[in-house]
Design a protein around this motif. Structure first.
Motif, mmCIF file in Angstrom:
data_model
loop_
_atom_site.group_PDB
_atom_site.id
_atom_site.type_symbol
_atom_site.label_atom_id
_atom_site.label_comp_id
_atom_site.label_asym_id
_atom_site.label_seq_id
_atom_site.Cartn_x
_atom_site.Cartn_y
_atom_site.Cartn_z
ATOM 1 N N ASP A 140 49.159 44.669 22.338
ATOM 2 C CA ASP A 140 50.357 45.228 23.160
ATOM 3 C C ASP A 140 50.482 44.504 24.647
ATOM 4 N N PHE A 141 49.419 43.856 25.008
ATOM 5 C CA PHE A 141 49.472 43.224 26.351
ATOM 6 C C PHE A 141 50.052 44.099 27.281
ATOM 7 N N CYS A 142 49.201 45.427 27.491
ATOM 8 C CA CYS A 142 49.605 46.304 28.305
ATOM 9 C C CYS A 142 49.254 46.219 29.684
ATOM 10 N N TYR A 143 49.428 45.164 30.386
ATOM 11 C CA TYR A 143 49.156 44.982 31.956
ATOM 12 C C TYR A 143 50.290 44.468 32.782
ATOM 13 N N SER A 144 50.201 44.654 33.840
ATOM 14 C CA SER A 144 51.257 44.328 34.947
ATOM 15 C C SER A 144 50.643 43.293 35.770
ATOM 16 N N GLU A 145 51.155 42.332 36.345
ATOM 17 C CA GLU A 145 50.680 41.331 37.206
ATOM 18 C C GLU A 145 51.621 41.062 38.589
ATOM 19 N N LEU A 146 50.954 40.592 39.460
ATOM 20 C CA LEU A 146 51.535 40.358 40.806
ATOM 21 C C LEU A 146 51.260 38.772 40.898
ATOM 22 N N SER A 147 52.170 37.805 41.466
ATOM 23 C CA SER A 147 51.629 36.591 41.843
ATOM 24 C C SER A 147 50.686 36.731 43.048
ATOM 25 N N LEU A 148 49.981 35.616 43.230
ATOM 26 C CA LEU A 148 49.086 35.899 44.046
ATOM 27 C C LEU A 148 49.660 35.757 45.594
ATOM 28 N N GLU A 149 50.637 35.119 45.704
ATOM 29 C CA GLU A 149 51.576 35.150 47.105
ATOM 30 C C GLU A 149 51.850 36.645 47.271
ATOM 31 N N GLU A 150 52.565 36.945 46.181
ATOM 32 C CA GLU A 150 53.107 38.436 46.488
ATOM 33 C C GLU A 150 51.893 39.489 46.668
ATOM 34 N N ALA A 151 50.789 39.229 46.106
ATOM 35 C CA ALA A 151 49.609 40.113 46.373
ATOM 36 C C ALA A 151 49.091 39.846 47.746
#
Length: 472
Positions: A140-151
């Motif tokens: 299901d790929f149930c994850y969210s991500e932030l780009s490293l720059e945004e993080a």
């Protein structure tokens, strides 16, 4: 889809088969969910890796998922030893650590090891929850991500370097001044994370050393990065052929295991090192407390403990159980036959770097070779000889194995069975003090047979009887 299974030291898999970016993200999300639900997500998570292929990329992907879950990632700036991650968790009061390592496994493997806020390897009740969450999310790929720059912009990512803080703490646990008298040391970080950790204190103090395999090589020179006798022939040759080297010190790929060579290049079994250090820490360092060893570890430890009147805690295989006892301040030292140990006041995790320096301190202050120290201890408490074999099972033998070990004989190898332990596998203690242990692998049709006796001849009889019992 791969099935995520956490073993004694985390989840491991073969790169590009089950150990993929998608599966890493899913496991990281499962860890993030576990931390948030348990209310332990504050203060960030240390994220690091060993020197394997794509380690840095995996850490960055994990950091992105943690940030997407609103958990700050404390990303190590370079490959980092497992014990250093444990140290940094405790130093910062972090929520835990995610470590990309397959330790001493061959180079095609990688793994995720999760350590909670107490700094030791996660206990089974923790990994079962993470395992369940991850497998429920598969596909299901149930994850969210932030780009490293945004993080970084949201203060959910910080790049850290724990190197100096760890080495400064190590100076409080090792008498490095004593090492000035030892002479030349041989060092072998096995292309792993101990580069800059094994050599830096010696360089700072002007202690002479010869070092090999101290550059990055994800293939680990064509050998598994395990500092066992079979995998360090080049190091044995170096020490044997350089008469100025007093001691050889080696670590595995993530620096949580140790390998010791005496002045003549003789490999010293980890079992014996644990017993010698127990005696040294109590007799010379004047530390107080018991000792912990895994069920597969030598009873030489017990004999030394009896000499000093301290309790022995026998644990299942897996350093997490020993780590618990360190965290509870119950023991002076804890160790496993697979070359892992730690001591009172240190991290509740295996530390090969600390182990190497403690052995060097012991040799320097005692003024004897390791073999001389062993002979002295044998004279006090008796001789112990250990061995481990892997027994491959046919489908028929594998099917018959549970019933076989459920009905152990009253006598084996010419001696009565005086005790049967099922703490981890099946361990038979015999009337003459010999013992054998059968542990079934969870991933392949193999039984690991461990044995111990007071002589090589008697050990051969014990091991032959064990093999016959399983394979006959």
């Amino acid at each position: 889809m791969a099935h995520i299974t956490f073993g004694t030291s985390g989840w491991r898999g073969i790169l590009c088969e089950d150990f993929t970016f998608e599966n890493v993200k899913i496991v990281t999300q499962a860890i993030a969910d576990y931390l948030k639900e348990s209310g332990e997500a504050a203060n960030g998570v240390i994220v690091g890796c060993d020197t394997r292929f794509m380690g840095k990329r995996f850490t960055e992907e994990a950091a992105a998922v943690l940030a997407g879950a609103g958990i700050k990632a404390l990303l190590c700036s370079r490959d980092v030893p497992t014990p250093v991650i444990a140290f940094e968790i405790l130093r910062r009061g972090a929520a835990g650590g995610i470590n990309f390592t397959a330790s001493h496994n061959p180079p095609e493997y990688n793994g995720i090891k999760f350590s909670p806020s107490w700094g030791g390897p996660a206990l089974p009740e923790t990994t079962r929850q993470i395992e369940r969450r991850a497998n429920e999310m598969m596909g299901d790929f149930c994850y969210s991500e932030l780009s490293l720059e945004e993080a970084k912009r949201r203060n959910l990512l910080e790049v850290i370097d724990p190197h100096c803080a760890y080495l400064a703490a190590l100076e409080q646990k090792v008498d490095f001044d004593a090492l000035k008298t030892i002479g030349k040391l041989g060092l072998n970080p096995l292309y792993g994370t101990a580069r800059g950790y094994l050599d830096a204190p010696l360089k700072a103090l002007g202690i002479p050393y010869a070092i090999i395999n101290d550059h990055l090589d994800p293939y680990f020179g064509g050998q598994p990065p395990e500092p066992s006798e079979a995998h360090i022939p080049d190091f044995i040759s170096l020490v044997k052929n350089d008469p100025t080297i007093r001691l050889g010190l080696a670590t595995d790929g993530d620096a949580d295991r140790f390998g010791i060579l005496d002045a003549d290049g003789t490999y010293i079994e980890p079992n014996y090192i644990i017993a010698l250090l127990l005696d040294y820490l109590i007799r010379v360092r004047k530390l107080s407390g018991g000792v912990a060893r895994s069920v597969a570890t030598s009873h030489f430890v017990d004999a030394v403990a009896k000499k000093h009147g301290v309790p022995v805690y026998e644990t299942p295989v897996g350093f997490k159980y020993i780590g618990e006892l360190i965290a509870q301040d119950k023991i002076v030292i804890g160790g496993e036959e697979s070359a892992g140990l730690t001591i009172k006041g240190h991290v509740p995790e295996k530390d090969g770097i600390l182990a190497c320096f403690l052995v060097a301190e012991m040799v320097a202050r005692e003024g004897k070779t390791v073999r001389e120290l062993l002979e002295r201890m044998y004279a006090d408490v008796g001789r112990f000889v250990t061995r481990r074999d892997n027994l491959k099972l046919s489908p028929e033998l594998e099917a018959a194995y549970p019933a076989k070990v459920a009905a152990v004989p009253k006598e084996i190898a010419g001696a009565a069975v005086t005790d049967v332990s099922t703490l981890d596998g099946v361990k038979l203690v015999l009337s003459d003090g010999s013992w054998m242990l059968f542990r079934k692998s969870g991933t392949e049709p193999v039984v690991r047979l461990y044995g111990e006796a007071s002589s090589e001849a008697r050990l051969s009889e014990v091991m032959a009887a064990g093999r016959s019992f399983i394979l006959g």
